[in-house]
Motif scaffolding. Structure first.
Motif, PDB file in Angstrom:
ATOM      1  N   GLY A  36      37.670   5.114  54.273  1.00  0.00           N
ATOM      2  CA  GLY A  36      37.268   6.408  54.757  1.00  0.00           C
ATOM      3  C   GLY A  36      36.242   7.172  53.724  1.00  0.00           C
ATOM      4  N   LEU A  37      35.743   6.672  52.947  1.00  0.00           N
ATOM      5  CA  LEU A  37      34.860   7.115  51.846  1.00  0.00           C
ATOM      6  C   LEU A  37      33.550   6.628  52.023  1.00  0.00           C
ATOM      7  CD1 LEU A  37      36.977   7.387  48.747  1.00  0.00           C
ATOM      8  CD2 LEU A  37      36.670   9.272  50.423  1.00  0.00           C
ATOM      9  N   GLU A  38      32.330   7.177  51.405  1.00  0.00           N
ATOM     10  CA  GLU A  38      30.928   6.546  51.563  1.00  0.00           C
ATOM     11  C   GLU A  38      30.243   7.082  50.177  1.00  0.00           C
ATOM     12  OE1 GLU A  38      27.959   6.619  55.234  1.00  0.00           O
ATOM     13  OE2 GLU A  38      28.100   8.662  54.265  1.00  0.00           O
ATOM     14  N   LEU A  39      29.584   6.068  49.979  1.00  0.00           N
ATOM     15  CA  LEU A  39      28.295   6.042  48.732  1.00  0.00           C
ATOM     16  C   LEU A  39      27.153   6.275  49.370  1.00  0.00           C
ATOM     17  CD1 LEU A  39      27.683   6.345  45.785  1.00  0.00           C
ATOM     18  CD2 LEU A  39      27.775   3.969  46.005  1.00  0.00           C
ATOM     19  N   ARG A  40      26.377   7.379  49.217  1.00  0.00           N
ATOM     20  CA  ARG A  40      25.111   7.453  49.617  1.00  0.00           C
ATOM     21  C   ARG A  40      24.038   7.289  48.676  1.00  0.00           C
ATOM     22  NH1 ARG A  40      24.600  12.904  52.574  1.00  0.00           N
ATOM     23  NH2 ARG A  40      26.262  13.632  51.014  1.00  0.00           N
ATOM     24  N   LEU A  41      23.211   6.246  48.643  1.00  0.00           N
ATOM     25  CA  LEU A  41      22.551   6.026  47.330  1.00  0.00           C
ATOM     26  C   LEU A  41      20.996   5.781  47.945  1.00  0.00           C
ATOM     27  CD1 LEU A  41      21.929   2.814  46.957  1.00  0.00           C
ATOM     28  CD2 LEU A  41      24.318   2.946  46.410  1.00  0.00           C
ATOM     29  N   ALA A  42      19.787   5.736  47.227  1.00  0.00           N
ATOM     30  CA  ALA A  42      18.560   5.185  47.342  1.00  0.00           C
ATOM     31  C   ALA A  42      17.805   4.617  46.382  1.00  0.00           C
ATOM     32  CB  ALA A  42      17.622   6.475  47.870  1.00  0.00           C
ATOM     33  N   SER A  43      16.772   3.888  46.627  1.00  0.00           N
ATOM     34  CA  SER A  43      16.142   3.059  45.689  1.00  0.00           C
ATOM     35  C   SER A  43      14.598   2.955  45.857  1.00  0.00           C
ATOM     36  CB  SER A  43      16.893   1.524  45.671  1.00  0.00           C
ATOM     37  OG  SER A  43      15.969   0.687  44.690  1.00  0.00           O
ATOM     38  N   VAL A  44      13.836   3.090  45.007  1.00  0.00           N
ATOM     39  CA  VAL A  44      12.484   2.507  45.295  1.00  0.00           C
ATOM     40  C   VAL A  44      12.312   1.099  45.443  1.00  0.00           C
ATOM     41  CG1 VAL A  44      11.652   4.221  43.520  1.00  0.00           C
ATOM     42  CG2 VAL A  44      12.081   1.971  42.818  1.00  0.00           C
ATOM     43  N   PRO A  45      11.297   0.563  46.505  1.00  0.00           N
ATOM     44  CA  PRO A  45      11.276  -0.598  46.901  1.00  0.00           C
ATOM     45  C   PRO A  45      11.462  -1.820  45.979  1.00  0.00           C
ATOM     46  CG  PRO A  45       9.605   0.660  48.042  1.00  0.00           C
ATOM     47  CD  PRO A  45      10.174   1.770  46.765  1.00  0.00           C
ATOM     48  N   SER A  46      10.836  -1.741  44.852  1.00  0.00           N
ATOM     49  CA  SER A  46      10.642  -2.749  44.043  1.00  0.00           C
ATOM     50  C   SER A  46      12.138  -3.199  43.404  1.00  0.00           C
ATOM     51  CB  SER A  46       9.775  -2.282  42.615  1.00  0.00           C
ATOM     52  OG  SER A  46      10.630  -1.194  41.961  1.00  0.00           O
ATOM     53  N   ILE A  47      13.137  -2.161  43.337  1.00  0.00           N
ATOM     54  CA  ILE A  47      14.550  -2.492  42.865  1.00  0.00           C
ATOM     55  C   ILE A  47      15.294  -2.949  43.794  1.00  0.00           C
ATOM     56  CG2 ILE A  47      16.119  -2.187  41.233  1.00  0.00           C
ATOM     57  CD1 ILE A  47      14.256  -0.167  39.960  1.00  0.00           C
ATOM     58  N   SER A  48      14.843  -2.454  45.229  1.00  0.00           N
ATOM     59  CA  SER A  48      15.924  -2.521  46.416  1.00  0.00           C
ATOM     60  C   SER A  48      16.017  -3.851  47.153  1.00  0.00           C
ATOM     61  CB  SER A  48      15.433  -1.510  47.538  1.00  0.00           C
ATOM     62  OG  SER A  48      14.214  -1.861  48.177  1.00  0.00           O
ATOM     63  N   ASN A  49      14.853  -4.829  46.642  1.00  0.00           N
ATOM     64  CA  ASN A  49      14.844  -5.898  47.539  1.00  0.00           C
ATOM     65  C   ASN A  49      15.934  -6.896  47.160  1.00  0.00           C
ATOM     66  OD1 ASN A  49      12.871  -4.986  49.280  1.00  0.00           O
ATOM     67  ND2 ASN A  49      11.279  -5.528  47.654  1.00  0.00           N
ATOM     68  N   VAL A  50      16.027  -6.957  45.604  1.00  0.00           N
ATOM     69  CA  VAL A  50      16.784  -8.046  45.067  1.00  0.00           C
ATOM     70  C   VAL A  50      17.982  -7.493  44.393  1.00  0.00           C
ATOM     71  CG1 VAL A  50      16.921 -10.154  43.525  1.00  0.00           C
ATOM     72  CG2 VAL A  50      14.931  -9.868  44.991  1.00  0.00           C
ATOM     73  N   MET A  51      17.689  -6.526  43.459  1.00  0.00           N
ATOM     74  CA  MET A  51      18.652  -6.139  42.602  1.00  0.00           C
ATOM     75  C   MET A  51      19.740  -5.253  43.116  1.00  0.00           C
ATOM     76  SD  MET A  51      17.934  -7.311  39.547  1.00  0.00           S
ATOM     77  CE  MET A  51      17.645  -8.710  40.301  1.00  0.00           C
ATOM     78  N   VAL A  52      19.472  -4.412  43.962  1.00  0.00           N
ATOM     79  CA  VAL A  52      20.426  -3.449  44.640  1.00  0.00           C
ATOM     80  C   VAL A  52      21.234  -4.245  45.540  1.00  0.00           C
ATOM     81  CG1 VAL A  52      20.691  -1.558  46.255  1.00  0.00           C
ATOM     82  CG2 VAL A  52      19.034  -1.316  44.378  1.00  0.00           C
ATOM     83  N   PRO A  53      20.747  -5.324  46.579  1.00  0.00           N
ATOM     84  CA  PRO A  53      21.815  -5.897  47.202  1.00  0.00           C
ATOM     85  C   PRO A  53      22.754  -6.698  46.370  1.00  0.00           C
ATOM     86  CG  PRO A  53      19.430  -6.114  48.013  1.00  0.00           C
ATOM     87  CD  PRO A  53      19.334  -5.475  47.007  1.00  0.00           C
ATOM     88  N   ARG A  54      22.357  -6.995  45.181  1.00  0.00           N
ATOM     89  CA  ARG A  54      23.423  -8.035  44.497  1.00  0.00           C
ATOM     90  C   ARG A  54      24.343  -7.044  43.757  1.00  0.00           C
ATOM     91  NH1 ARG A  54      21.751 -13.088  42.713  1.00  0.00           N
ATOM     92  NH2 ARG A  54      22.729 -12.961  40.999  1.00  0.00           N
ATOM     93  N   ALA A  55      24.054  -6.068  43.352  1.00  0.00           N
ATOM     94  CA  ALA A  55      25.062  -4.844  43.053  1.00  0.00           C
ATOM     95  C   ALA A  55      25.878  -4.488  43.902  1.00  0.00           C
ATOM     96  CB  ALA A  55      24.354  -3.602  42.405  1.00  0.00           C
ATOM     97  N   VAL A  56      25.465  -4.404  45.346  1.00  0.00           N
ATOM     98  CA  VAL A  56      25.987  -3.916  46.240  1.00  0.00           C
ATOM     99  C   VAL A  56      27.336  -4.943  46.731  1.00  0.00           C
ATOM    100  CG1 VAL A  56      26.007  -3.442  48.764  1.00  0.00           C
ATOM    101  CG2 VAL A  56      24.515  -2.298  47.215  1.00  0.00           C
TER     102      VAL A  56
END
Length: 308
Positions: free
Chosen positions: A91-111
């Motif tokens: 029932g909880l939500e984390l809202r975040l954003a990223s610049v493109p250069s880090i969103s493609n590989v790094m952010v998904p791995r952390a998610v």
């Protein structure tokens, strides 16, 4: 007044009907259970159980006490259930954003790792340009923005994330693909697919050529790393790009070359100044920092930077 331990022991005897059964349920010794029950009866001045056919049965005088004990346990169970829901993120939500250069590989791995810990947590992930971060944070659209640079703003705090470097990428089969390293002068001898000089990485690339005293040509310019990768893969030129965009085999058909000259840069987490982070945001940042540090193999600290 009965302690929680006494309540736990009395309830265990009530459920199992024996001292041995209560000891097994609570993973303790039977003599310890027997001593604590007798002590509790003396303290209350009330017999809680009587023996019938080898089993402990609640006495009539103790029935009201057992009802209250069951009520206490029901509330404890409700508390544990609520804590488990919080741990899962239900029932909880984390809202975040990223610049493109880090969103493609790094952010998904952390998610992926975040969801393994909190599988009920919902996530809302946006891809933003650097200039969009202020509005995103100050208007409460999200809790954090993963950034490739920092800037001065009284309403924004920055947490160092990871150090990185730029690399040169060439298509497979390119004449430069036979080497593992390259100089700025060698890069300048080939048509470049470039990024905006006002972009953080673009500024580093421009400074490289300035310090080397060489001219260069950028016949094709693209804003985002994924576009640059596709253009290089198509054989339209070579490029200088950040190492996070091409990490973990995310750039098939492309050869990655280290650049001899220094190209170090620092990435950050931007958050609204003075606003505490949720536990999920803190966990995400820690996991993202680990993922990026694994690529760079450089230590990173948790300090916070803010304009004075």
């Amino acid at each position: 007044m009965m302690t929680l331990r006494q309540i736990e022991v009395v309830r265990a005897i009530m459920i199992t009907g024996t001292i041995a059964g209560a000891a097994a349920l609570l993973h303790v010794s039977a003599p310890g259970i027997s001593r604590l029950m007798k002590y509790t009866e003396r303290m209350l001045g009330l017999r809680l159980f009587e023996r019938r056919h080898g089993r402990y049965v609640p006495t009539p005088d103790a029935e009201d006490i057992f009802e209250q004990i069951n009520g206490v346990y029901k509330k404890v169970d409700d508390l544990h259930f609520a804590l488990r829901r919080i741990e899962r993120g239900d029932g909880l939500e984390l809202r975040l954003a990223s610049v493109p250069s880090i969103s493609n590989v790094m952010v998904p791995r952390a998610v992926v790792r975040l969801r393994q810990r909190h599988d009920g947590l919902r996530l809302d992930i946006n891809i933003l340009k650097i200039e969009e971060a202020v509005e995103y944070l100050l208007l409460g659209k999200g809790e954090l923005v993963v950034m490739s640079t920092r800037f001065d703003h009284p309403g924004i705090d920055f947490l160092p994330l990871a150090a990185g470097k730029l690399v040169c990428i060439v298509p497979e089969g390119h004449e430069l693909g036979r080497q593992s390293r390259i100089t700025t002068r060698e890069i300048a001898a080939h048509p470049l697919i470039g990024i905006d000089p006002n972009d953080p990485y673009g500024r580093i690339m421009t400074e490289l050529f300035r310090q080397a005293g060489v001219t260069y040509d950028i016949p094709i310019r693209a804003r985002f790393g994924t576009t640059v990768l596709a253009l290089v893969r198509a054989g339209l030129g070579i490029a200088v790009i950040d190492e996070f965009t091409v990490a973990h085999g995310s750039a098939p058909g492309i050869k990655i070359l280290d650049i001899d000259e220094p190209t170090d840069f620092q990435t950050y987490i931007a958050i609204k100044a003075g606003k505490p982070l949720s536990r999920f945001a803190e966990t995400f940042i820690a996991l993202l920092r680990q993922e990026m540090a694994a690529v760079t193999r450089l230590p990173n600290g948790p300090q916070r930077y803010r304009k004075k």
